[in-house]
Motif scaffolding. Structure first.
Motif, PDB file in Angstrom:
ATOM      1  N   ASP A 107     -11.458   4.958   9.847  1.00  0.00           N
ATOM      2  CA  ASP A 107     -11.833   6.019  10.780  1.00  0.00           C
ATOM      3  C   ASP A 107     -11.636   7.351  10.071  1.00  0.00           C
ATOM      4  N   GLU A 108     -11.606   8.441  10.847  1.00  0.00           N
ATOM      5  CA  GLU A 108     -11.575   9.772  10.219  1.00  0.00           C
ATOM      6  C   GLU A 108     -10.411   9.968   9.254  1.00  0.00           C
ATOM      7  N   LEU A 109      -9.252   9.378   9.570  1.00  0.00           N
ATOM      8  CA  LEU A 109      -8.051   9.656   8.792  1.00  0.00           C
ATOM      9  C   LEU A 109      -7.341   8.393   8.286  1.00  0.00           C
ATOM     10  N   THR A 110      -7.984   7.231   8.395  1.00  0.00           N
ATOM     11  CA  THR A 110      -7.341   5.981   7.994  1.00  0.00           C
ATOM     12  C   THR A 110      -8.160   5.270   6.912  1.00  0.00           C
ATOM     13  N   TYR A 111      -7.467   4.849   5.848  1.00  0.00           N
ATOM     14  CA  TYR A 111      -8.125   4.184   4.724  1.00  0.00           C
ATOM     15  C   TYR A 111      -7.400   2.884   4.387  1.00  0.00           C
ATOM     16  N   ARG A 112      -8.162   1.918   3.860  1.00  0.00           N
ATOM     17  CA  ARG A 112      -7.581   0.623   3.503  1.00  0.00           C
ATOM     18  C   ARG A 112      -7.763   0.360   2.016  1.00  0.00           C
ATOM     19  N   ILE A 113      -6.636   0.029   1.352  1.00  0.00           N
ATOM     20  CA  ILE A 113      -6.641  -0.346  -0.065  1.00  0.00           C
ATOM     21  C   ILE A 113      -6.572  -1.863  -0.149  1.00  0.00           C
ATOM     22  N   GLN A 114      -7.482  -2.464  -0.916  1.00  0.00           N
ATOM     23  CA  GLN A 114      -7.526  -3.917  -1.044  1.00  0.00           C
ATOM     24  C   GLN A 114      -7.447  -4.326  -2.515  1.00  0.00           C
ATOM     25  N   PHE A 115      -6.889  -5.511  -2.753  1.00  0.00           N
ATOM     26  CA  PHE A 115      -6.697  -6.011  -4.102  1.00  0.00           C
ATOM     27  C   PHE A 115      -7.512  -7.280  -4.332  1.00  0.00           C
ATOM     28  N   GLU A 116      -7.885  -7.495  -5.583  1.00  0.00           N
ATOM     29  CA  GLU A 116      -8.657  -8.684  -5.930  1.00  0.00           C
ATOM     30  C   GLU A 116      -7.799  -9.940  -5.897  1.00  0.00           C
ATOM     31  N   SER A 117      -6.539  -9.815  -6.310  1.00  0.00           N
ATOM     32  CA  SER A 117      -5.662 -10.979  -6.441  1.00  0.00           C
ATOM     33  C   SER A 117      -4.396 -10.816  -5.607  1.00  0.00           C
ATOM     34  N   ASP A 118      -3.724 -11.932  -5.382  1.00  0.00           N
ATOM     35  CA  ASP A 118      -2.434 -11.896  -4.693  1.00  0.00           C
ATOM     36  C   ASP A 118      -1.427 -11.132  -5.542  1.00  0.00           C
ATOM     37  N   LEU A 119      -0.445 -10.542  -4.913  1.00  0.00           N
ATOM     38  CA  LEU A 119       0.578  -9.817  -5.664  1.00  0.00           C
ATOM     39  C   LEU A 119       1.882  -9.813  -4.889  1.00  0.00           C
ATOM     40  N   SER A 120       2.970  -9.559  -5.613  1.00  0.00           N
ATOM     41  CA  SER A 120       4.283  -9.392  -5.008  1.00  0.00           C
ATOM     42  C   SER A 120       4.585  -7.903  -4.978  1.00  0.00           C
ATOM     43  N   ILE A 121       5.088  -7.401  -3.855  1.00  0.00           N
ATOM     44  CA  ILE A 121       5.315  -5.965  -3.706  1.00  0.00           C
ATOM     45  C   ILE A 121       6.797  -5.669  -3.548  1.00  0.00           C
ATOM     46  N   HIS A 122       7.302  -4.788  -4.393  1.00  0.00           N
ATOM     47  CA  HIS A 122       8.671  -4.289  -4.277  1.00  0.00           C
ATOM     48  C   HIS A 122       8.600  -2.978  -3.484  1.00  0.00           C
ATOM     49  N   PRO A 123       9.117  -2.937  -2.280  1.00  0.00           N
ATOM     50  CA  PRO A 123       9.046  -1.731  -1.456  1.00  0.00           C
ATOM     51  C   PRO A 123       9.556  -0.479  -2.170  1.00  0.00           C
ATOM     52  N   ASP A 124      10.656  -0.627  -2.933  1.00  0.00           N
ATOM     53  CA  ASP A 124      11.195   0.531  -3.661  1.00  0.00           C
ATOM     54  C   ASP A 124      10.132   1.130  -4.574  1.00  0.00           C
ATOM     55  N   LEU A 127       8.553  -8.334  -1.050  1.00  0.00           N
ATOM     56  CA  LEU A 127       7.532  -9.106  -0.345  1.00  0.00           C
ATOM     57  C   LEU A 127       6.997 -10.165  -1.301  1.00  0.00           C
ATOM     58  N   PRO A 128       7.115 -11.459  -0.973  1.00  0.00           N
ATOM     59  CA  PRO A 128       6.710 -12.533  -1.884  1.00  0.00           C
ATOM     60  C   PRO A 128       5.220 -12.469  -2.210  1.00  0.00           C
ATOM     61  N   GLN A 129       4.847 -13.077  -3.321  1.00  0.00           N
ATOM     62  CA  GLN A 129       3.457 -13.036  -3.760  1.00  0.00           C
ATOM     63  C   GLN A 129       2.536 -13.629  -2.700  1.00  0.00           C
ATOM     64  N   SER A 130       1.557 -12.835  -2.302  1.00  0.00           N
ATOM     65  CA  SER A 130       0.603 -13.248  -1.284  1.00  0.00           C
ATOM     66  C   SER A 130      -0.542 -12.244  -1.279  1.00  0.00           C
ATOM     67  N   CYS A 131      -1.440 -12.394  -0.298  1.00  0.00           N
ATOM     68  CA  CYS A 131      -2.558 -11.461  -0.162  1.00  0.00           C
ATOM     69  C   CYS A 131      -2.148 -10.333   0.779  1.00  0.00           C
ATOM     70  N   TYR A 132      -2.168  -9.105   0.262  1.00  0.00           N
ATOM     71  CA  TYR A 132      -1.806  -7.938   1.061  1.00  0.00           C
ATOM     72  C   TYR A 132      -2.888  -6.867   0.939  1.00  0.00           C
ATOM     73  N   TYR A 133      -2.963  -6.021   1.944  1.00  0.00           N
ATOM     74  CA  TYR A 133      -3.740  -4.788   1.829  1.00  0.00           C
ATOM     75  C   TYR A 133      -2.904  -3.659   2.421  1.00  0.00           C
ATOM     76  N   ILE A 134      -3.210  -2.446   2.027  1.00  0.00           N
ATOM     77  CA  ILE A 134      -2.425  -1.290   2.448  1.00  0.00           C
ATOM     78  C   ILE A 134      -3.315  -0.335   3.225  1.00  0.00           C
ATOM     79  N   GLU A 135      -2.868   0.036   4.426  1.00  0.00           N
ATOM     80  CA  GLU A 135      -3.587   1.023   5.220  1.00  0.00           C
ATOM     81  C   GLU A 135      -2.800   2.326   5.236  1.00  0.00           C
ATOM     82  N   ILE A 136      -3.496   3.418   4.972  1.00  0.00           N
ATOM     83  CA  ILE A 136      -2.865   4.736   4.915  1.00  0.00           C
ATOM     84  C   ILE A 136      -3.472   5.631   5.978  1.00  0.00           C
ATOM     85  N   GLN A 137      -2.639   6.132   6.874  1.00  0.00           N
ATOM     86  CA  GLN A 137      -3.072   7.076   7.906  1.00  0.00           C
ATOM     87  C   GLN A 137      -2.645   8.468   7.456  1.00  0.00           C
ATOM     88  N   ILE A 138      -3.617   9.327   7.250  1.00  0.00           N
ATOM     89  CA  ILE A 138      -3.344  10.662   6.746  1.00  0.00           C
ATOM     90  C   ILE A 138      -3.378  11.649   7.898  1.00  0.00           C
TER      91      ILE A 138
END
Length: 237
Positions: A24-41, A94-105
């Protein structure tokens, strides 16, 4: 940039970052080709560093979501300046899996005011022209009428149609169902965000701000903030 640096930090220099989607006007989604593990820090650090390279005075909400369950598994807020009460929860990998990131600006109020001023110029011209045409035809239509199109998620303000996102529509629908009454913050968050697993309080405020701007053309209605309790959909007689 966030996706690229996140993959680099995980040692992945091969996988692609898929095209960013504008939801939408202020929300974007980042997507990855492969599964990944994410360290929040690491993600928080990357987001803070990249945000610091841009002239942004507004806040941004980051939500990491599971591709399969469509649920938020981690979220945090990037805010200008230092706010000690908005420290992201870290340490949980976050264990290795399929994730996407949504950013609300969230654009800062001065920037929004200037942006809406620029956008308002052609709207005012068209509005004046339409008003004159309606006057000539003596249509007698009341622009103060407000209604919701459930199927298409559209807000109708007289002859004006405003497209809403799913969450904007649900939020406005809940408020309209109880006109001139306080609707608790906890209730709104529970109904709209509970299924995502993690509730970010600031998200509700951002969506209320968006709705207020979309309702601004109709002086007969407004959303009032009742401090410490919730919001009230005011219908002015």
């Amino acid at each position: 940039m966030v996706a690229h640096e996140l993959l680099k930090a995980s040692g992945d220099t091969v996988s692609l970052v898929l095209p960013v989607k504008k939801l939408d006007e202020l929300t974007y989604r980042i997507q990855f080709e492969s599964d990944l593990s994410i360290h929040p820090d690491t993600l928080v650090s990357i987001a803070q560093q990249i945000a610091g390279t841009f002239d942004t005075s507004g806040e941004s909400v980051f939500e990491v979501k599971d591709c399969y369950r469509k649920e938020t598994v981690y979220s945090f807020l990037i805010s200008p300046g230092e706010k000690k009460d908005l420290v992201p929860c870290k340490g949980r990998v976050l264990p290795q899996s399929c994730y996407y990131i949504e950013i609300q600006i969230a654009i800062s109020e001065p920037a929004l005011s200037y942006l809406w001023f620029l956008l308002a110029i052609p709207v005012l011209i068209l509005g004046a022209f339409s008003y004159l045409k309606r006057t000539e035809k003596n249509s007698g239509e009341n622009p103060g009428n407000i209604s919701l199109d459930h199927r298409n998620q559209i807000l109708r303000l007289g002859n004006v149609k405003v497209k809403l996102t799913y969450k904007e529509y649900r939020l406005l629908e809940l408020l309209i169902q109880q006109p001139n009454q306080i609707v608790k913050r906890d209730y709104l968050q529970k109904v709209i965000w509970e299924d995502e697993g993690v509730i970010v309080s600031r998200s509700l405020d951002m969506y209320i701000s968006r709705l207020r701007k979309k309702l601004a053309s109709d002086p007969s209605v407004e959303i009032e903030n009742v401090r410490g309790e919730g919001y009230k959909f005011i219908v002015n007689s």
